[in-house]
Design a protein around this motif. Sequence first.
Motif, mmCIF file in Angstrom:
data_model
loop_
_atom_site.group_PDB
_atom_site.id
_atom_site.type_symbol
_atom_site.label_atom_id
_atom_site.label_comp_id
_atom_site.label_asym_id
_atom_site.label_seq_id
_atom_site.Cartn_x
_atom_site.Cartn_y
_atom_site.Cartn_z
ATOM 1 N N GLY A 308 46.926 47.599 40.514
ATOM 2 C CA GLY A 308 46.997 46.269 41.112
ATOM 3 C C GLY A 308 45.668 45.538 41.116
ATOM 4 N N LYS A 309 45.711 44.259 40.766
ATOM 5 C CA LYS A 309 44.527 43.402 40.863
ATOM 6 C C LYS A 309 44.307 43.027 42.318
ATOM 7 N N GLY A 310 43.129 43.321 42.820
ATOM 8 C CA GLY A 310 42.842 43.020 44.219
ATOM 9 C C GLY A 310 41.576 42.196 44.377
ATOM 10 N N PHE A 313 39.022 37.387 47.165
ATOM 11 C CA PHE A 313 38.863 35.936 47.075
ATOM 12 C C PHE A 313 38.320 35.609 45.697
ATOM 13 N N ASP A 314 38.955 34.624 45.032
ATOM 14 C CA ASP A 314 38.539 34.243 43.688
ATOM 15 C C ASP A 314 38.002 32.819 43.690
ATOM 16 N N SER A 315 36.668 32.699 43.781
ATOM 17 C CA SER A 315 36.058 31.362 43.747
ATOM 18 C C SER A 315 35.938 30.886 42.306
ATOM 19 N N MET A 331 44.953 34.800 47.941
ATOM 20 C CA MET A 331 46.124 35.554 47.496
ATOM 21 C C MET A 331 45.922 36.263 46.170
ATOM 22 N N ASP A 332 44.688 36.258 45.670
ATOM 23 C CA ASP A 332 44.441 36.850 44.360
ATOM 24 C C ASP A 332 44.422 38.384 44.387
ATOM 25 N N MET A 333 44.845 38.909 45.539
ATOM 26 C CA MET A 333 44.968 40.366 45.660
ATOM 27 C C MET A 333 46.444 40.754 45.811
ATOM 28 N N ALA A 396 37.938 34.115 34.496
ATOM 29 C CA ALA A 396 38.922 35.032 33.904
ATOM 30 C C ALA A 396 38.480 36.447 34.261
ATOM 31 N N GLU A 397 38.429 36.712 35.596
ATOM 32 C CA GLU A 397 37.827 37.942 36.102
ATOM 33 C C GLU A 397 38.841 39.077 36.255
ATOM 34 N N GLY A 398 40.106 38.713 36.481
ATOM 35 C CA GLY A 398 41.119 39.736 36.746
ATOM 36 C C GLY A 398 41.225 40.727 35.605
ATOM 37 N N ALA A 422 49.429 41.710 38.586
ATOM 38 C CA ALA A 422 48.240 40.899 38.787
ATOM 39 C C ALA A 422 48.569 39.416 38.877
ATOM 40 N N THR A 423 47.896 38.742 39.800
ATOM 41 C CA THR A 423 47.947 37.275 39.831
ATOM 42 C C THR A 423 46.933 36.821 38.793
ATOM 43 N N LEU A 424 47.336 36.924 37.526
ATOM 44 C CA LEU A 424 46.341 36.862 36.454
ATOM 45 C C LEU A 424 46.043 35.466 35.923
HETATM 46 ZN ZN ZN Z 1 41.717 35.689 39.797
#
Ligand code: ZN
Length: 569
Positions: A308-310, A313-315, A331-333, A396-398, A422-424
């Motif tokens: 799982g992508k966790g 926080f994705d700034s 919610m990016d986790m 594009a970190e996920g 993943a919330t990719l």
């Molecule tokens: Zn992300």
Amino acid sequence: MKSPPFEIEFESAPQLESYATDYPLIFLSCCKAAGSNETCLDKLTGGSISRARAQSQRFCGRSGQLLDVSGFEAKGKLGRIVLLGTERSASAEAGVSVDGEDDAADLDLKTDFISEIFSEGARVFSRAHAIGVSSALWVYDGVRSKDFTARPAYVSEGALSALLSSYRFDDYRTEDEHGDRVLRLRKLVLSVSGMRYSMDALETEMARRRAECAGIFLARDLVNEPPNELPPQEFASRISSMSSASSSLRVEVLDESALESAGFRALLAVARASEHDARVVIMHYEPQELPKGSPASSSSLPPLVFVGKGVTFDSGGLSLKPAKSMEDMKMDMGGAAAVVGALCAISQLGTKHGFNRACVGIVGLVENMPGGNAQRPGDIVRTLSGKTVEVLNTDAEGRLLLADLLWYAQERFSPCAMIDLATLTGAMIVALGEEYAGYFSNDEGLASRLLSCSSSSGEKIWRLPLAQAYDSQIDSPIADMKNIGGGGAGSITAAQFLQRFIKDGKISEKSSEKSSKKKDVSEASSATKWAHIDIAGVTWAAKARLGRPQGGSGFGVRLLTSLARDFSD
Ligand code: ZN
Ligand code: BES
Ligand code: MN
């Protein structure tokens, strides 16, 4: 962990006479014409149901319609009945009668009825909550009464839906002027007259739904939790505390120094500018006390692995997101939350419910921030696999952290199958919105198993392609690949990126030089069966809808739980 919000009970030999006195509120799923339970209740209430039907200009039993029958007196008490229409226009007009024992077209029958019963359960809860009763009864007298009594899955699905509808995330509320959110309902009783299975079978089925409900609530809580309250370390310690609830669950936490020495360079590059250290958490479900007569310990079989992508926080990092796009990025986790929720449900159910396959959940927990120490567009990172990535967009970190996690999972566990959630990509929301998640797979068998788990659990997924032409879009002139594609098909190029970290069983040019030709055959079987589910659109509900509260959805918990069950056979 949240305890079930109210009790669910079942009644197999309905005593309609006492219903009118025992329950302040009765829901009656009905047809266009009164069925036998309705006729009986009508008599007991001095004809108030037929009067209400006659007086209503609109109500004709159509699916979605509600009719309040209130103010009648039954044995000295004031009762209230709510009719819920179940007729769908097509079947109503054609006068279709559906036989639950007929196995023809069974799958379709099952899934559309499951979704019907699911929306009815949601209506039952929301009405009972609005009226504010402490107990309610639900009698089914609808178009598909025969289906309703045919399988415990339908009845428990209705109950689960009512439970799920009651979810609230109120931990940070200190004021509620009208008390509208306070849950008064303590007990919902489902009356299943003429059921064609045992009460035990129904209770077993319901136990599974309760565990799924707990897993979903946990996943929703994690997603709804604000990012200042749930940085990676806190997320990790919440997972650790789960292991005390179940003896079949073991939790292992890799801290920053463990990650460094293991070589999670791509994951750490994402986390670099954050004040909060990264964590990778590994949850092991080991089946215990296998039932007698079962084949050799299934725990010796390769495990099913969920990744799982966790991103707590994705700034966006230095490729900073605009303010509007950043609003929801706590919610990016959601992928990690679903994996945690599923392992919670699976370990709670255990071998008693047929979960005989070892399962591993791996979540990568990081915060993606800008800063003087942040990774830059143009940086090249060497992933855990050794492959190099030119990071052209830090948003594009996920895929960067998944690259390391997927590789680690394969090296360590040689999984029988590996599924990542993943919330990719934002592109996924453009393509499928909040309804379906997109999925990708390199294996037809796994893809179809996922699809059938999806249709029985109501978590909808739609397959998208993997193909060489998309893959070429992520070629880099100076590294093995870059982390963004060329323009269109953003969800697919992200999936292609992940696939570059899946062992395909083919011998790479380097290793084939060294090894004998025979290796071809043995290595071909080591290909990893893999699926990637992009849940960017389904993890978060911008607005509340029937049975679906605003905010975290818990999507994936049921899908993964059913898949784990499916891999046990
Ligand atoms: Zn992300
Ligand atoms: N976490 C986002 C994807 C996302 C967007 C999830 C909206 C949920 C809602 C992901 O890390 C991201 O930023 N992806 C970029 C990729 C792009 C830079 C290639 C995107 O989709 O814009
Ligand atoms: Mn991003």
